[in-house]
Design an enzyme around this catalytic site. Structure first.
Site, PDB file in Angstrom:
ATOM      1  N   LYS A   1       0.829  -1.217   0.000  1.00  0.00           N
ATOM      2  CA  LYS A   1       0.000   0.000   0.000  1.00  0.00           C
ATOM      3  C   LYS A   1       0.862   1.266   0.000  1.00  0.00           C
ATOM      4  O   LYS A   1       0.429   2.312  -0.469  1.00  0.00           O
ATOM      5  CB  LYS A   1      -0.919   0.033   1.228  1.00  0.00           C
ATOM      6  CG  LYS A   1      -1.789  -1.194   1.460  1.00  0.00           C
ATOM      7  CD  LYS A   1      -2.991  -1.228   0.563  1.00  0.00           C
ATOM      8  CE  LYS A   1      -4.091  -2.189   0.993  1.00  0.00           C
ATOM      9  NZ  LYS A   1      -3.745  -3.619   1.091  1.00  0.00           N
TER      10      LYS A   1
HETATM   11  C1  PLP Z   1      -4.438  -4.759   0.733  1.00  0.00           C
HETATM   12  C2  PLP Z   1      -3.683  -6.030   0.765  1.00  0.00           C
HETATM   13  C3  PLP Z   1      -3.966  -7.089  -0.136  1.00  0.00           C
HETATM   14  C4  PLP Z   1      -5.107  -7.037  -1.129  1.00  0.00           C
HETATM   15  O1  PLP Z   1      -4.920  -6.046  -2.104  1.00  0.00           O
HETATM   16  P1  PLP Z   1      -6.136  -5.568  -3.021  1.00  0.00           P
HETATM   17  O2  PLP Z   1      -5.614  -4.420  -3.815  1.00  0.00           O
HETATM   18  O3  PLP Z   1      -7.219  -5.150  -2.066  1.00  0.00           O
HETATM   19  O4  PLP Z   1      -6.554  -6.705  -3.857  1.00  0.00           O
HETATM   20  C5  PLP Z   1      -3.154  -8.216  -0.090  1.00  0.00           C
HETATM   21  N1  PLP Z   1      -2.142  -8.317   0.796  1.00  0.00           N
HETATM   22  C6  PLP Z   1      -1.853  -7.337   1.685  1.00  0.00           C
HETATM   23  C7  PLP Z   1      -0.734  -7.517   2.641  1.00  0.00           C
HETATM   24  C8  PLP Z   1      -2.602  -6.145   1.694  1.00  0.00           C
HETATM   25  O5  PLP Z   1      -2.307  -5.179   2.578  1.00  0.00           O
END
Ligand code: PLP
Length: 462
Positions: free
Chosen positions: A112
């Site tokens: 993120k």
């Molecule tokens: C947010 C997240 C996901 C999922 O990502 P999306 O974009 O919602 O599909 C997978 N793994 C981790 C560690 C995350 O923080």
């Protein structure tokens, strides 16, 4: 470059306006009116360039007139300066034709950060030019909230309020949200679960008087600018493995479909991606949908990969928009049906389009634990539980094409699951080793929208 709503009933916006608003007023998500294509020569020329240079070239055509080229380069440089690895998104080889793309070297140890660090810079630059202030409110099951706080803390034109479910995030996640000391950061522990937080958020966005008064802005994964920032690492990884002369496949641990949708955009831009493989835990709506053509919600069951514990994959709407020939009315009808009956059937034509691009797999809890344990034993690699879901699905889809699995978080963010599978307590990187000594600051709240809005008004205007 103009952006259209997937439901066809909100005005088209510029990149800047789409970024600052987040959700369209007709309930839809913004998508570019057309996807710019890079020639084979342009993709080939990315080989050997820094992550920042690749980022500039991949994202620039989507921005229109929002920033000058030198401004945009500066914002990209600032966004990634705090990462703990000079390659930003390094590749690591797991098996003869299988690679991990490590996306956890940012300040909060999950992918993120790639998008959030950049949109922190983009928001600040756009707002300081217009002299405006916005109030960012986000709901999180852990990773989005910490990444948003880290990106927006201390910025002068932004207040950031993050709602997280009290007692239901990991201690590392909580401390990443409650220990920043900056006055514009407001961590709020809500009595309830993630859906309670998201419900409060949606209701606030639908209260247009309140939304306009505090200039509410959304930074969850439906914000187009976040998707765009994630397109970059598909390019940097594929080019390192021989694209555009050689095709590559990606497996993506998926929850809200944001990260894998970025791969879909990279493919539409001309990057030779053979397959995009959706990896889900036992909350497997996307895998069931691709297998049967029926998109139907079941209750969310908690798992050891909590960032993928969701039942309505918001960004899936964006790919449906393309699968239905960019017919906003058809998408709006599907979404109405989802709300009314908990699901919908996908047309045969749309399903064929999806299956031409995507494959999918689902991994249960035992197999996730076994994968963490086996990879540690066989390769020495310590995987976070989300990444382990990806690796297990990738192995089942491995062919002659190089496979890249996205490593979405650092194992130290989910130490309990990792320790149970390996016997090893994963240590936090040096730069955040004092996380457990820093003082915490948090406001606890009931599930009460009026009280929450009063608090936001008091903190932003009082
Ligand atoms: C947010 C997240 C996901 C999922 O990502 P999306 O974009 O919602 O599909 C997978 N793994 C981790 C560690 C995350 O923080």
């Amino acid at each position: 470059m103009q952006y259209l709503s997937t439901r066809g009933a909100a005005p088209a916006l510029s990149f800047e306006a789409a970024m600052l608003s987040g959700l369209a007023r007709d309930g839809g998500l913004y998508v570019p009116a057309s996807v710019p294509v890079m020639s084979k020569a342009e993709v080939a020329a990315l080989a050997g360039q820094s992550y920042e240079d690749v980022a500039f070239q991949v994202m620039r055509p989507f921005l229109g007139e929002t920033f000058t080229d030198p401004e945009f380069r500066t914002l990209i440089a600032r966004a990634y300066a705090g990462f703990g690895h000079p390659a930003r998104a390094p590749l690591r080889q797991l098996a003869p034709n299988h690679f991990l793309l490590e996306l956890f070297h940012g300040p909060t140890l999950a992918f993120k950060d790639f998008a959030m660090q950049l949109i922190g810079q983009l928001f600040q630059a756009a707002l300081s030019r217009s002299g405006e202030r916005v109030t960012i409110v986000g709901a999180t099951s852990g990773d989005t909230g910490s990444a948003a706080i880290e990106a927006f803390k201390g910025l002068s034109n932004v207040d950031v309020f993050i709602l997280f479910p009290h007692g239901r995030v990991s201690e590392v996640q909580r401390r990443q949200m409650t220990t920043p000391a900056e006055a514009n950061v407001h961590a709020i522990a809500v009595d309830g679960d993630f859906d309670t937080c998201q419900g409060l958020l949606k209701d606030m966005f639908n209260d247009f008087t309140f939304r306009d008064r505090v200039r509410l802005a959304g930074v969850n994964s439906i914000n187009w600018a976040r998707v765009l920032a994630q397109v970059v690492y598909y390019f940097s990884a594929a080019v390192s493995l021989g694209a555009p002369h050689r095709a590559v496949s990606f497996t993506v641990p998926t929850g809200n479909f944001g990260d894998i949708f970025a791969g879909y955009i990279a493919r539409a831009m001309g990057l030779p991606i053979e397959k995009l493989v959706i990896a889900t835990n036992h909350n497997d709506i996307l895998h069931r949908c691709l297998s049967t053509g029926d998109y139907r919600t079941e209750g969310v069951r908690p798992s050891i990969s909590p960032s993928m514990d969701i039942q309505v994959s918001s960004n899936f709407e964006r790919v449906l928009f393309d699968a239905y020939g960019r017919d906003g009315r058809a998408v709006a009808q599907l979404m109405d049906e989802l709300k009314a009956t908990g699901g919908f059937a996908i047309s045969q034509g749309a399903l064929e389009m999806l299956r031409a691009t995507f494959a999918s797999g689902r991994v249960g809890e035992d197999e996730t634990r076994a994968t963490i344990s086996r990879l540690h034993r066989e390769t020495g690699e310590v995987l976070c539980p989300h990444t382990a879901v990806g690796v297990a699905v990738a192995e089942a889809h491995q062919g002659a094409t190089p496979m890249v699995t996205l490593a979405t978080a650092h194992p130290a963010k989910f130490p309990d699951a990792v320790e149970a599978a390996t016997g090893l307590h994963p240590a936090l990187p040096e730069r955040m080793a004092d996380l457990f000594e820093r003082p915490e600051r948090v406001t606890r709240m009931a599930n009460d929208r009026q009280a929450l809005q009063a608090l936001i008004l008091e903190r932003t205007e009082g």
